[in-house]
Scaffold this motif. Structure first.
Motif, PDB file in Angstrom:
ATOM      1  N   SER A  26       0.811  -1.212   0.000  1.00 33.52           N
ATOM      2  CA  SER A  26       0.000   0.000   0.000  1.00 33.52           C
ATOM      3  C   SER A  26       0.841   1.258   0.000  1.00 33.52           C
ATOM      4  O   SER A  26       0.345   2.316  -0.319  1.00 33.52           O
ATOM      5  N   GLY A  27       2.080   1.162   0.409  1.00 32.53           N
ATOM      6  CA  GLY A  27       2.903   2.358   0.573  1.00 32.53           C
ATOM      7  C   GLY A  27       3.229   3.009  -0.742  1.00 32.53           C
ATOM      8  O   GLY A  27       3.275   2.383  -1.777  1.00 32.53           O
ATOM      9  N   GLY A  28       3.446   4.318  -0.706  1.00 34.76           N
ATOM     10  CA  GLY A  28       3.824   5.027  -1.915  1.00 34.76           C
ATOM     11  C   GLY A  28       5.326   5.186  -1.975  1.00 34.76           C
ATOM     12  O   GLY A  28       6.051   4.874  -1.048  1.00 34.76           O
ATOM     13  N   GLY A  29       5.785   5.666  -3.092  1.00 36.58           N
ATOM     14  CA  GLY A  29       7.191   5.999  -3.224  1.00 36.58           C
ATOM     15  C   GLY A  29       8.079   4.798  -3.349  1.00 36.58           C
ATOM     16  O   GLY A  29       7.759   3.821  -3.991  1.00 36.58           O
ATOM     17  N   VAL A  93      -6.589   4.195   2.244  1.00 44.69           N
ATOM     18  CA  VAL A  93      -7.411   3.024   1.962  1.00 44.69           C
ATOM     19  C   VAL A  93      -8.866   3.376   2.255  1.00 44.69           C
ATOM     20  O   VAL A  93      -9.177   3.926   3.314  1.00 44.69           O
ATOM     21  N   THR A  94      -9.753   3.094   1.309  1.00 44.86           N
ATOM     22  CA  THR A  94     -11.189   3.257   1.541  1.00 44.86           C
ATOM     23  C   THR A  94     -11.878   1.956   1.153  1.00 44.86           C
ATOM     24  O   THR A  94     -11.499   1.315   0.176  1.00 44.86           O
ATOM     25  N   SER A 110      -5.771   5.185   6.731  1.00 41.62           N
ATOM     26  CA  SER A 110      -4.447   5.153   6.126  1.00 41.62           C
ATOM     27  C   SER A 110      -3.592   4.092   6.805  1.00 41.62           C
ATOM     28  O   SER A 110      -3.819   3.738   7.959  1.00 41.62           O
ATOM     29  N   VAL A 111      -2.619   3.618   6.049  1.00 44.13           N
ATOM     30  CA  VAL A 111      -1.677   2.617   6.530  1.00 44.13           C
ATOM     31  C   VAL A 111      -0.337   3.289   6.743  1.00 44.13           C
ATOM     32  O   VAL A 111       0.146   4.028   5.879  1.00 44.13           O
ATOM     33  N   ASN A 114       2.893  -1.087  10.097  1.00 44.68           N
ATOM     34  CA  ASN A 114       1.959  -2.211  10.219  1.00 44.68           C
ATOM     35  C   ASN A 114       0.657  -1.781  10.907  1.00 44.68           C
ATOM     36  O   ASN A 114      -0.058  -2.595  11.464  1.00 44.68           O
ATOM     37  N   ARG A 115       0.320  -0.481  10.856  1.00 43.49           N
ATOM     38  CA  ARG A 115      -0.883   0.057  11.505  1.00 43.49           C
ATOM     39  C   ARG A 115      -1.849   0.634  10.476  1.00 43.49           C
ATOM     40  O   ARG A 115      -1.437   1.311   9.534  1.00 43.49           O
ATOM     41  N   PHE A 116      -3.125   0.362  10.686  1.00 42.03           N
ATOM     42  CA  PHE A 116      -4.198   0.969   9.904  1.00 42.03           C
ATOM     43  C   PHE A 116      -5.074   1.758  10.872  1.00 42.03           C
ATOM     44  O   PHE A 116      -5.536   1.212  11.874  1.00 42.03           O
ATOM     45  N   THR A 117      -5.275   3.032  10.615  1.00 44.57           N
ATOM     46  CA  THR A 117      -6.161   3.861  11.437  1.00 44.57           C
ATOM     47  C   THR A 117      -7.092   4.632  10.527  1.00 44.57           C
ATOM     48  O   THR A 117      -6.715   5.019   9.412  1.00 44.57           O
ATOM     49  N   GLY A 118      -8.306   4.836  11.014  1.00 43.71           N
ATOM     50  CA  GLY A 118      -9.252   5.569  10.197  1.00 43.71           C
ATOM     51  C   GLY A 118     -10.563   5.798  10.913  1.00 43.71           C
ATOM     52  O   GLY A 118     -10.675   5.644  12.131  1.00 43.71           O
TER      53      GLY A 118
END
Length: 142
Positions: A26-29, A93-94, A110-111, A114-118
């Protein structure tokens, strides 16, 4: 704790039954600090109606910018979760889905590592005929 373990085991069985999953990060860059979304996640949901509740998420597949999986929230009438589909755009992430009780839910987060919060919103069901909003915080298990 026992309920969380049982839910994780059940979700692992769902992942295995679904067959092939992609492990798109999922990460960018450059990929530094990115984590694959595919796999099991565990944590909590803080509901405006029901308080803090255990939750698990299983992401079965990420292909291009689309994801599929399952969200399960332990003993919740207002956001019990269900199968989900969504999108990934960098670390954002949606996803949304329809729960087994007839209501709909949507999550945006968002990720990071190793954490997802939203945050989420759940719109009615026959078991909780109210709109619910809250936050979600999950940690990747595998």
């Amino acid at each position: 704790m026992v309920r969380r373990v049982i839910i994780v085991i059940l979700l692992s069985a769902v992942i295995a039954a679904c067959g092939e999953g992609s492990s798109t990060s999922s990460g960018g860059g450059s990929g530094s600090g990115s984590v694959s979304l595919v796999g099991a996640w565990s944590g909590t949901v803080r509901s405006s109606i029901e308080g803090t509740i255990d939750a698990v998420m299983s992401v079965d597949r990420v292909s291009d910018s689309s994801l599929t999986g399952v969200l399960a929230v332990s003993q919740s009438l207002c956001i019990p979760g269900g199968s989900m589909t969504g999108t990934v755009n960098g670390s954002t992430v949606t996803f949304s889905g329809r729960n087994p009780f007839g209501g709909n839910f949507a999550v945006t987060g968002s990720v990071s590592g190793n954490r997802f919060t939203g945050s989420y919103r759940s719109i009615g069901s026959f078991s909780c005929n109210r709109k619910d909003t809250g936050t979600i915080s999950l940690t990747k298990l595998n």
